[in-house]
Design an enzyme around this catalytic site. Structure first.
Site, PDB file in Angstrom:
ATOM      1  N   ASP A  77      -3.309   8.411   7.423  1.00  0.00           N
ATOM      2  CA  ASP A  77      -4.280   7.547   8.091  1.00  0.00           C
ATOM      3  C   ASP A  77      -3.505   6.741   9.129  1.00  0.00           C
ATOM      4  OD1 ASP A  77      -3.098   5.357   6.810  1.00  0.00           O
ATOM      5  OD2 ASP A  77      -4.784   4.995   5.465  1.00  0.00           O
ATOM      6  N   SER A 114       0.795  -1.227   0.000  1.00  0.00           N
ATOM      7  CA  SER A 114       0.000   0.000   0.000  1.00  0.00           C
ATOM      8  C   SER A 114       0.827   1.276   0.000  1.00  0.00           C
ATOM      9  CB  SER A 114      -0.940   0.009   1.217  1.00  0.00           C
ATOM     10  OG  SER A 114      -0.216  -0.169   2.412  1.00  0.00           O
ATOM     11  N   HIS A 135      -0.445   4.840   7.012  1.00  0.00           N
ATOM     12  CA  HIS A 135       0.340   5.324   5.878  1.00  0.00           C
ATOM     13  C   HIS A 135       0.814   6.766   6.052  1.00  0.00           C
ATOM     14  CE1 HIS A 135      -2.513   2.244   4.244  1.00  0.00           C
ATOM     15  NE2 HIS A 135      -1.352   1.757   3.856  1.00  0.00           N
TER      16      HIS A 135
END
Length: 386
Positions: free
Chosen positions: A352, A62, A355
């Site tokens: 978040d 991610s 990340h």
């Protein structure tokens, strides 16, 4: 005589806030979205250097996923606001407010952002010589455990990403006059990896902790990664930049769930450090045994560690909280859809609970490019120019 110049003081404060010329030596705010390569190089004080990099190929999870999961049957997507609020206001699938570290690297190289491989049309597959991104949110060195698949759906493992890369090389070969020119293109292209976080985080916690000791598991991951990197070498790749894993125990979600008595979850960070040590040895071994190869380690753990030790030196004021609000408002989930993120996003390390913000991504890219303390045996810029 007393010196009085309010505007001078304001200018000095502005400069001091965004530039640090000691141990940090960083810019706190990324340059504009549409900045040219020449302007970007000047912004980084890199002068009139030449970067002749034909392509950037990206693998991982991610941290670098540009939107591949949008095309997979998974709930793990970041294709809604407030993600992308600083990516020209467009949520693309990147789990941050703006650009990722590889987006900045592409801009510095004068290349377009490597597109998500699953977004590339059939017609474009034979005409994408500047690179592709295979990264997938929650992807790992190993395939996802069964429980993760059941809960979240399918994501691209490293083996699947490599298979897609092999298809890319087959599609591109026809663009070159002969095998030698294609081999030259492949040897000059850069392969960038951010992988291992999910293997050491959620995969371990869901299943693998019951089958391995930490040491045995690290060795298993390294053995698998070694085979994967050698496969890419066999396909013609020669320039590899591989990041280690960041301190997962310091993520807002880890602190919220585990509630450690120390600033971070030391048990989780020790697991990461064990793997990172093995990774360093692996890359040195591969470079010494694969002729013509260059394997460079990006010490992502140290980049985060340095910021945590002295946030103000790097322009940050919040190293513990996420910028956006998650559904449960307890820093254990991704951003809540259509929620309003924090105003001073450049001051936060995390966008978040998992990340980094665009500003943190910019710091990572910049330090990899120039700083030998976090990029070895050469820095990323030297690898790009090799």
């Amino acid at each position: 005589m007393e010196f009085s110049c309010p505007i001078c003081v304001s200018i000095f404060s502005f400069v001091f806030q965004f530039f640090s010329f000691d141990s940090g030596d960083v810019f706190a705010i990324p340059p504009t979205f549409s900045i040219s390569q020449d302007a970007f190089l000047q912004y980084l004080s890199l002068g009139n250097i030449t970067i002749d990099l034909p392509a950037l190929y990206v693998f991982g999870d991610s941290f670098i996923d540009p939107g591949n999961n949008n095309y997979l049957k998974t709930v793990l997507k970041s294709n809604y606001t407030p993600y992308g609020i600083d990516f020209e206001g467009k949520p693309t699938g990147r789990p941050t407010n703006g650009r990722t570290m590889v987006d900045f690297i592409a801009q510095i190289a004068g290349l377009p952002f490597p597109p998500p491989v699953l977004e590339v049309s059939e017609a474009s597959k034979k005409n994408s010589p500047t690179g592709v991104n295979y990264g997938s949110n929650s992807g790992g060195i190993l395939p996802s455990p069964r429980l993760a698949d059941q809960l979240f759906g399918h994501v691209l493992s490293m083996d699947e990403q490599i298979a897609l890369f092999e298809n890319t090389t087959k599609d591109l070969k026809d663009q070159f006059d002969n095998a030698e020119s294609f081999a030259q293109y492949m040897s000059k292209s850069l392969l960038f990896f951010h992988i291992g976080s999910n293997d050491l985080g959620i995969f371990w916690e869901f299943e693998r902790h019951s089958n391995y000791t930490v040491e045995k598991y690290s060795q298993f991951l390294i053995n698998e990664l070694s085979k994967q990197l050698q496969k890419l070498y066999e396909l013609g790749a020669r320039k590899f930049f591989v990041t280690n894993v960041s301190p997962l125990g310091c993520q807002p979600t880890s602190i919220a769930i585990e509630k450690p008595k120390t600033p971070c979850s030391e048990e989780k960070n020790m697991r990461v450090l064990n793997y990172n040590e093995h990774l360093s040895h692996l890359l040195s071994h591969l470079q010494s045994t694969l002729p013509g190869s260059k394997f460079v380690l990006g010490d992502l753990y140290k980049v985060f560690e340095d910021v945590f030790a002295s946030p103000a030196s790097y322009g940050f004021t919040d190293i513990k909280n996420s910028c956006c609000i998650d559904l449960f408002r307890n820093q254990t989930r991704p951003c809540a859809p259509n929620s309003e993120p924090c105003k001073e996003r450049n001051k936060y390390v995390y966008y978040d609970p998992f990340h980094p913000t665009e500003s943190m991504n910019f710091l990572i890219a910049r330090r990899f490019l120039k700083d030998s303390s976090v990029s070895s045996p050469i820095n990323l810029l030297q690898l790009m120019q090799a």
